[in-house]
Design an enzyme around this catalytic site. Structure first.
Site, PDB file in Angstrom:
ATOM      1  N   LYS A  79      -1.032   0.853  23.327  1.00 20.89           N
ATOM      2  CA  LYS A  79      -0.840   0.173  21.947  1.00 20.89           C
ATOM      3  C   LYS A  79      -0.846   1.585  21.116  1.00 20.89           C
ATOM      4  CE  LYS A  79       0.377  -2.258  17.801  1.00 20.89           C
ATOM      5  NZ  LYS A  79       0.231  -3.449  17.013  1.00 20.89           N
ATOM      6  N   SER A 159       4.247  -5.776  15.658  1.00 19.64           N
ATOM      7  CA  SER A 159       4.724  -4.990  15.391  1.00 19.64           C
ATOM      8  C   SER A 159       4.144  -4.436  16.896  1.00 19.64           C
ATOM      9  CB  SER A 159       3.064  -4.308  14.574  1.00 19.64           C
ATOM     10  OG  SER A 159       2.141  -3.967  14.642  1.00 19.64           O
ATOM     11  N   SER A 183       1.516  -9.403  15.224  1.00 14.61           N
ATOM     12  CA  SER A 183       1.356  -8.862  15.919  1.00 14.61           C
ATOM     13  C   SER A 183       1.424  -8.880  17.349  1.00 14.61           C
ATOM     14  CB  SER A 183       1.380  -7.605  15.270  1.00 14.61           C
ATOM     15  OG  SER A 183       2.046  -7.390  14.157  1.00 14.61           O
TER      16      SER A 183
END
Length: 493
Positions: A79, A159, A183
């Site tokens: 990420k 997210s 998330s």
């Protein structure tokens, strides 16, 4: 082996160690899959050379008879919130575009030390603020799933939407995520994969771009409970560079996995039966109870009375911390600098932030600054912190009656990109089941349960006591074995 991209972490690690295929063959297969999936927009930057170098190192170790490590030969997606040495790290924001850290985050370093390689940096909601992966400066991420009978691009959740899409689309066997208010869990549920947020402090936050420091926690996203356990072991551990890091040994979660829940009690929170929750989600929740009962658990009703206040409290605390954390982006030291002609220092700050931050980030910074301002601090921020304490107390009390809690992960299945953009409050409600565990710092996991009548995945959430990741993983394994979730999105990209 025909298609190595169909393999998960455990299968790749054990296959490389056993000589069934080389780590280089695995890395080449996934690099090709990533290159062929540009339409999904899951990656901001690809790093095929990093994946190949780690693979060659794993193959060389095997040739010498050395231990390959927990993640030996496994290429993963990172990420783009984790600082990676010499590789652009942006938090999906224009304000950090082009920033190449001269250091490595603790979590990513632990994964490389365990033998993993990096396929690239994954897209996300800007600064991890969002539930649909539509706030990235680098464009929306599309879920690999489509609603039956339509061609609309669907949300992969947020997210960590780039992470969930990459794993679900089989272009990465696993990925790192971060969870501030859901998330990891919400995108995992939307795309039919597993994801666990460990106890706050299990994984170091050092080198992770901060959103809300008292809530942010890194965790793994993968295709199975076993793979999550393996990856979490590699990621977790004490870090003296992070003041909130837990000084505890990392348990051997993988070795202790067991789907036998005899003697365990599973709590069902009555407050999680909320208006607006999709009927098919409630049905899958009922099914989850049956699966856990079948695994030997006793199902008990519990109460978490302050649940309805958790989401509003979260949307005061998280923006407050964000407004403080994001003050460092000023155009002075790194990242974007906007300097209008004749501008002074304050003008440069204003111009840089106006150009560099997206609308959702600006909205949360404004909310956070407001609730921390003189005259409103006690009315909002102090009250929200009191609610947070009450939410944590609710869980403490409930865990006197049960060992693990079963709840839905999300109130609905995935929705089309763009469909909730005009209504931020409806978007925020996506986190309603995920936020309480985040406020209390508890381990929580989403496991795929079924697909709904539209052909979209639905997830079930398991919440455990602090430090009891094992209990969460074991209950997750019990569901996984009974759900037999094997659905995959049809390849359209």
């Amino acid at each position: 082996m025909s298609d190595l991209t169909q393999l998960g972490v455990k299968q790749i690690r054990d296959g490389v160690a056993g000589g069934d295929f080389t780590a280089r063959e695995v890395a080449e297969s996934f690099n090709a899959a990533v290159a062929g999936a540009a339409e999904l927009n899951a990656f901001i930057v690809t790093t095929p050379d990093h994946a190949l170098a780690a693979a060659d190192a794993a193959d060389a170790k095997r040739a010498k008879g050395e231990d390959l490590g927990k993640m030996g030969g496994v290429p993963i997606g990172m990420k783009d919130l984790f600082a990676t040495h010499g590789v652009q790290t942006t938090a999906a924001s224009h304000i950090l575009e082009g920033f190449k850290p001269q250091y490595e985050s603790t979590v990513s370093q632990k994964l490389w030390d365990a033998g993993a390689g990096m396929l690239g940096k994954l897209n996300l909601d800007q600064f991890a603020m969002g539930s649909s992966n539509e706030t990235s400066y680098f464009g929306n991420v599309s879920s690999p799933w489509k609603k039956d009978g339509t061609n609309a691009a669907m949300s992969p959740g947020g997210s960590s939407g780039g992470s969930s899409t990459a794993v679900a689309a089989r272009i990465a066997p696993a990925a790192t995520g971060t969870d501030t208010g859901g998330s990891i869990r919400q995108p995992a549920a939307f795309t039919g994969i597993c994801g666990i947020k460990p106890t706050y402090g299990r994984c170091s936050r050092w080198g992770v771009v901060a959103f809300a420091s008292s809530l942010d926690q890194a965790g793994p996203m993968a295709r199975s409970v076993e793979d999550c356990a393996i990856m979490l072991e590699a990621m977790a551990g004490f870090d003296p560079k992070d003041a909130t890091s837990l000084q505890m040994d990392v348990p051997n979660w993988e070795a202790a996995l067991s789907a036998d829940l005899k003697g365990k009690k599973v709590g069902i929170p009555r407050e999680y039966r909320m208006d607006g929750t999709d009927e098919e989600i409630l049905k899958s929740w009922e099914q989850g109870k049956e699966w856990l009962r079948d695994a030997g658990a006793e199902i008990v009703d519990i109460s978490l009375p302050h649940t309805k206040y958790a989401l509003p409290a979260y949307y005061i605390i998280a923006p407050a911390e964000a407004s403080s954390n994001l003050a460092r982006y000023d155009g002075v030291r790194y990242g974007l600098r906007e300097l209008p002609e004749g501008a002074g220092l304050q003008d440069m700050y204003a111009a840089t932030r106006a150009a560099g931050f997206g609308d959702e980030v600006k909205r949360r910074v404004l909310i956070g600054t407001y609730v921390l301002s003189a005259g409103f601090y006690d009315a909002y921020y102090t009250q929200a912190q009191k609610i947070r304490a009450l939410v944590a107390q609710d869980f403490d009390k409930a865990f006197g009656e049960c060992d693990v809690i079963l709840a839905p992960t999300t109130p609905t299945a995935s929705f089309p990109l763009g469909s909730l953009n005009e209504d931020p409050l409806t978007m925020y409600l996506n986190d309603v089941f995920a936020v309480p565990a985040s406020l209390a710092g508890l381990p929580a996991m989403s496991v795929p349960a079924t697909v709904n009548s539209d052909g979209l995945p639905l997830g079930l959430q398991l919440i455990g006591k602090a430090f009891d990741e094992q209990g969460v993983l074991n209950a997750g394994l019990a569901i996984q074995q009974r759900a037999q979730f094997g659905a995959q999105p049809d390849k359209w990209w």
